[in-house]
Design a protein around this motif. Sequence first.
Motif, PDB file in Angstrom:
ATOM      1  N   GLN A 224       6.794   6.044   4.957  1.00 46.49           N
ATOM      2  CA  GLN A 224       5.615   6.200   5.828  1.00 46.49           C
ATOM      3  C   GLN A 224       4.334   6.049   5.015  1.00 46.49           C
ATOM      4  OE1 GLN A 224       6.016   9.574   8.551  1.00 46.49           O
ATOM      5  NE2 GLN A 224       8.189   9.086   8.602  1.00 46.49           N
ATOM      6  N   LYS A 225       4.331   6.602   3.817  1.00 42.55           N
ATOM      7  CA  LYS A 225       3.146   6.469   2.952  1.00 42.55           C
ATOM      8  C   LYS A 225       2.943   5.007   2.549  1.00 42.55           C
ATOM      9  CE  LYS A 225       2.375   9.598  -0.287  1.00 42.55           C
ATOM     10  NZ  LYS A 225       2.786  10.572  -1.338  1.00 42.55           N
ATOM     11  N   GLN A 226       4.056   4.351   2.230  1.00 43.34           N
ATOM     12  CA  GLN A 226       3.961   2.953   1.811  1.00 43.34           C
ATOM     13  C   GLN A 226       3.406   2.074   2.942  1.00 43.34           C
ATOM     14  OE1 GLN A 226       7.586   0.670   1.759  1.00 43.34           O
ATOM     15  NE2 GLN A 226       7.033  -0.339  -0.162  1.00 43.34           N
ATOM     16  N   ALA A 227       3.891   2.331   4.173  1.00 39.61           N
ATOM     17  CA  ALA A 227       3.434   1.515   5.309  1.00 39.61           C
ATOM     18  C   ALA A 227       1.917   1.700   5.498  1.00 39.61           C
ATOM     19  CB  ALA A 227       4.185   1.901   6.581  1.00 39.61           C
ATOM     20  N   GLU A 228       1.443   2.919   5.341  1.00 41.47           N
ATOM     21  CA  GLU A 228       0.008   3.196   5.516  1.00 41.47           C
ATOM     22  C   GLU A 228      -0.799   2.461   4.422  1.00 41.47           C
ATOM     23  OE1 GLU A 228      -0.814   5.027   8.360  1.00 41.47           O
ATOM     24  OE2 GLU A 228      -2.857   4.406   7.866  1.00 41.47           O
ATOM     25  N   THR A 229      -0.293   2.524   3.184  1.00 42.17           N
ATOM     26  CA  THR A 229      -0.977   1.818   2.078  1.00 42.17           C
ATOM     27  C   THR A 229      -0.988   0.313   2.341  1.00 42.17           C
ATOM     28  OG1 THR A 229      -0.133   3.481   0.581  1.00 42.17           O
ATOM     29  CG2 THR A 229      -0.941   1.476  -0.439  1.00 42.17           C
ATOM     30  N   ASN A 230       0.160  -0.214   2.764  1.00 40.82           N
ATOM     31  CA  ASN A 230       0.239  -1.657   2.994  1.00 40.82           C
ATOM     32  C   ASN A 230      -0.620  -2.092   4.179  1.00 40.82           C
ATOM     33  OD1 ASN A 230       1.739  -2.217   0.778  1.00 40.82           O
ATOM     34  ND2 ASN A 230       3.718  -2.194   1.831  1.00 40.82           N
ATOM     35  N   LEU A 231      -0.777  -1.207   5.156  1.00 34.56           N
ATOM     36  CA  LEU A 231      -1.687  -1.522   6.272  1.00 34.56           C
ATOM     37  C   LEU A 231      -3.122  -1.630   5.770  1.00 34.56           C
ATOM     38  CD1 LEU A 231      -0.906   0.563   9.481  1.00 34.56           C
ATOM     39  CD2 LEU A 231      -0.760  -1.895   9.195  1.00 34.56           C
ATOM     40  N   GLN A 232      -3.492  -0.706   4.872  1.00 35.19           N
ATOM     41  CA  GLN A 232      -4.853  -0.756   4.298  1.00 35.19           C
ATOM     42  C   GLN A 232      -5.047  -2.046   3.519  1.00 35.19           C
ATOM     43  OE1 GLN A 232      -5.360   2.751   1.895  1.00 35.19           O
ATOM     44  NE2 GLN A 232      -5.284   4.084   3.671  1.00 35.19           N
ATOM     45  N   ARG A 233      -4.033  -2.386   2.706  1.00 32.96           N
ATOM     46  CA  ARG A 233      -4.121  -3.630   1.919  1.00 32.96           C
ATOM     47  C   ARG A 233      -4.241  -4.834   2.842  1.00 32.96           C
ATOM     48  NH1 ARG A 233       1.022  -4.147  -1.669  1.00 32.96           N
ATOM     49  NH2 ARG A 233       0.025  -6.125  -2.220  1.00 32.96           N
ATOM     50  N   LEU A 234      -3.441  -4.814   3.904  1.00 35.99           N
ATOM     51  CA  LEU A 234      -3.443  -5.946   4.834  1.00 35.99           C
ATOM     52  C   LEU A 234      -4.801  -6.072   5.518  1.00 35.99           C
ATOM     53  CD1 LEU A 234      -1.902  -8.209   6.297  1.00 35.99           C
ATOM     54  CD2 LEU A 234      -1.163  -6.526   7.975  1.00 35.99           C
ATOM     55  N   LYS A 235      -5.338  -4.943   5.968  1.00 36.86           N
ATOM     56  CA  LYS A 235      -6.612  -4.993   6.691  1.00 36.86           C
ATOM     57  C   LYS A 235      -7.716  -5.556   5.780  1.00 36.86           C
ATOM     58  CE  LYS A 235      -9.686  -2.578   9.734  1.00 36.86           C
ATOM     59  NZ  LYS A 235     -10.272  -1.365  10.219  1.00 36.86           N
ATOM     60  N   LEU A 236      -7.722  -5.083   4.542  1.00 32.85           N
ATOM     61  CA  LEU A 236      -8.723  -5.552   3.579  1.00 32.85           C
ATOM     62  C   LEU A 236      -8.487  -7.030   3.257  1.00 32.85           C
ATOM     63  CD1 LEU A 236     -11.041  -4.160   2.055  1.00 32.85           C
ATOM     64  CD2 LEU A 236      -9.498  -3.970   0.096  1.00 32.85           C
ATOM     65  N   GLY A 237      -7.223  -7.376   3.041  1.00 31.06           N
ATOM     66  CA  GLY A 237      -6.873  -8.763   2.734  1.00 31.06           C
ATOM     67  C   GLY A 237      -7.289  -9.697   3.857  1.00 31.06           C
ATOM     68  N   LEU A 238      -7.067  -9.265   5.079  1.00 28.41           N
ATOM     69  CA  LEU A 238      -7.440 -10.089   6.233  1.00 28.41           C
ATOM     70  C   LEU A 238      -8.948 -10.269   6.249  1.00 28.41           C
ATOM     71  CD1 LEU A 238      -5.082  -8.552   8.966  1.00 28.41           C
ATOM     72  CD2 LEU A 238      -4.997 -10.907   8.153  1.00 28.41           C
ATOM     73  N   SER A 239      -9.696  -9.163   6.117  1.00 26.08           N
ATOM     74  CA  SER A 239     -11.154  -9.297   6.263  1.00 26.08           C
ATOM     75  C   SER A 239     -11.755 -10.054   5.079  1.00 26.08           C
ATOM     76  CB  SER A 239     -11.831  -7.944   6.493  1.00 26.08           C
ATOM     77  OG  SER A 239     -11.609  -7.154   5.380  1.00 26.08           O
ATOM     78  N   ASN A 240     -11.106 -10.001   3.903  1.00 29.79           N
ATOM     79  CA  ASN A 240     -11.603 -10.766   2.740  1.00 29.79           C
ATOM     80  C   ASN A 240     -11.084 -12.204   2.719  1.00 29.79           C
ATOM     81  OD1 ASN A 240     -12.912  -8.553   1.761  1.00 29.79           O
ATOM     82  ND2 ASN A 240     -11.303  -7.982   0.314  1.00 29.79           N
ATOM     83  N   GLN A 241     -10.364 -12.606   3.743  1.00 21.99           N
ATOM     84  CA  GLN A 241      -9.742 -13.938   3.809  1.00 21.99           C
ATOM     85  C   GLN A 241      -8.840 -14.166   2.595  1.00 21.99           C
ATOM     86  OE1 GLN A 241     -12.184 -17.181   5.150  1.00 21.99           O
ATOM     87  NE2 GLN A 241     -13.938 -15.830   5.421  1.00 21.99           N
ATOM     88  N   ASP A 242      -8.228 -13.098   2.131  1.00 25.56           N
ATOM     89  CA  ASP A 242      -7.391 -13.179   0.931  1.00 25.56           C
ATOM     90  C   ASP A 242      -5.962 -13.520   1.357  1.00 25.56           C
ATOM     91  OD1 ASP A 242      -5.967 -12.809  -1.369  1.00 25.56           O
ATOM     92  OD2 ASP A 242      -7.002 -10.952  -1.944  1.00 25.56           O
ATOM     93  N   ILE A 243      -5.685 -14.820   1.415  1.00 23.36           N
ATOM     94  CA  ILE A 243      -4.385 -15.227   1.949  1.00 23.36           C
ATOM     95  C   ILE A 243      -3.241 -14.866   0.984  1.00 23.36           C
ATOM     96  CG2 ILE A 243      -5.204 -16.971   3.565  1.00 23.36           C
ATOM     97  CD1 ILE A 243      -4.789 -19.118   1.582  1.00 23.36           C
ATOM     98  N   TYR A 244      -3.540 -14.759  -0.313  1.00 17.26           N
ATOM     99  CA  TYR A 244      -2.490 -14.365  -1.262  1.00 17.26           C
ATOM    100  C   TYR A 244      -2.090 -12.909  -1.028  1.00 17.26           C
ATOM    101  CZ  TYR A 244      -3.106 -18.764  -3.638  1.00 17.26           C
ATOM    102  OH  TYR A 244      -3.154 -20.104  -3.907  1.00 17.26           O
ATOM    103  N   GLU A 245      -3.103 -12.047  -0.851  1.00 19.32           N
ATOM    104  CA  GLU A 245      -2.798 -10.637  -0.607  1.00 19.32           C
ATOM    105  C   GLU A 245      -1.976 -10.498   0.684  1.00 19.32           C
ATOM    106  OE1 GLU A 245      -2.890  -8.176  -2.414  1.00 19.32           O
ATOM    107  OE2 GLU A 245      -3.397  -6.314  -1.389  1.00 19.32           O
ATOM    108  N   PHE A 246      -2.350 -11.264   1.702  1.00 14.11           N
ATOM    109  CA  PHE A 246      -1.611 -11.270   2.967  1.00 14.11           C
ATOM    110  C   PHE A 246      -0.130 -11.587   2.708  1.00 14.11           C
ATOM    111  CE2 PHE A 246       0.055 -13.887   6.461  1.00 14.11           C
ATOM    112  CZ  PHE A 246      -0.145 -13.053   7.550  1.00 14.11           C
ATOM    113  N   LEU A 247       0.110 -12.616   1.890  1.00 15.26           N
ATOM    114  CA  LEU A 247       1.487 -13.036   1.618  1.00 15.26           C
ATOM    115  C   LEU A 247       2.235 -12.001   0.779  1.00 15.26           C
ATOM    116  CD1 LEU A 247       0.582 -16.750   0.888  1.00 15.26           C
ATOM    117  CD2 LEU A 247       1.913 -15.948   2.847  1.00 15.26           C
TER     118      LEU A 247
END
Length: 345
Positions: A224-247
């Motif tokens: 559950q903690k990991q999913a929350e962290t990965n959601l944060q990473r994903l949200k930031l990656g999306l808004s930064n147009q960071d396609i590598y982070e998304f992948l």
Amino acid sequence: MIRTITWKSPPNLAIVKYWGKREGQIPMNPSVSFVLGNLASTTRIMYSTSISAGGLGLARFNGRTDERLTLRLQNYLDGVYQIFPGLSKIRLEVDTQNNFPHGAGIASSASGFSALAFGIASLADELQEEVLPGLNFLQKASWLARLGSGSAARSVFQGFCVWGETQLWAESSNLYAYPINADIPSIFNELRNTILVVSELPKAVSSTDGHRLMENHPYGHGRQKQAETNLQRLKLGLSNQDIYEFLLVAEEESLSLHALMLAASPGYWLFKPETLMLMSIIRQFREDSGVATGFSLDAGANVHLLWFEKDREAIQQFLHDKISPICPPERWLVSGIGYGAERID
Ligand code: PMV
């Protein structure tokens, strides 16, 4: 008189995965997904209000009467009657088909249940029944889809959506999905997904059993903690147009999903030798070439190759040179980001 309602709805692929649920189809962690273009289930509801016996008459899958499906839908409708009691008085038949090969390992429960849920939401409107008051039509469809298969809640909206409560999106809910396209830059409209079908056999362990094995799972809390962290990473990656982070998030989430299966009691695995080979080749290609590509896995052996339109040529070459010896072109399903469901009757 017999009337019909027909909806077409796509499957979806989660980048942050949902795995494990609580009573009432409540997810143990929030997830984010996008709907797939080109692939869809088409579900027709035939109904009559003049036949005295209500309930589901029969269900057909790809044109054939399907007893297992009929049973599953009867169970599903028992749940739906709790929120839409009028439906129990109506005689229904359901006809559903997929435009992607049966047994291709693509989760058809998400597309199938969302198409059916849209049909039920439309039926409630036509009968002027007040179902799930306070929600808009799409939220109702998503809620109804969730009752059939959790991930189906996310097949209702076009593009990307989140399902499950998280502080990252104030309007997110455990009960229905919430679209997040407004937060997503246009580069992600160029996302493509080539599904590499490794196995057409049914899964050895169903997702229903897999979710159950998350109860008292030794790594449940950490997940559950990991999913929350990965959601944060994903949200930031999306808004930064960071396609590598998304992948990278997509890959880590897929590996974690399968690690949870391995670490369950009893442990099991759904990947095949070819799955592992494909994952290694994809990573190696990204590292060697710098091309923004990566993989995602669902609860199965097939590999979703994620890439972006700008790299079409390099990806075609890669598919031809490195992927086809392990998974030949006739086992590729070409998809991308989809535009959501539509009523087609
Ligand atoms: O919707 P279900 O109950 O079939 O669960 C499927 C969950 C995964 O596909 C493995 C992950 C996800 O979030 O879609």
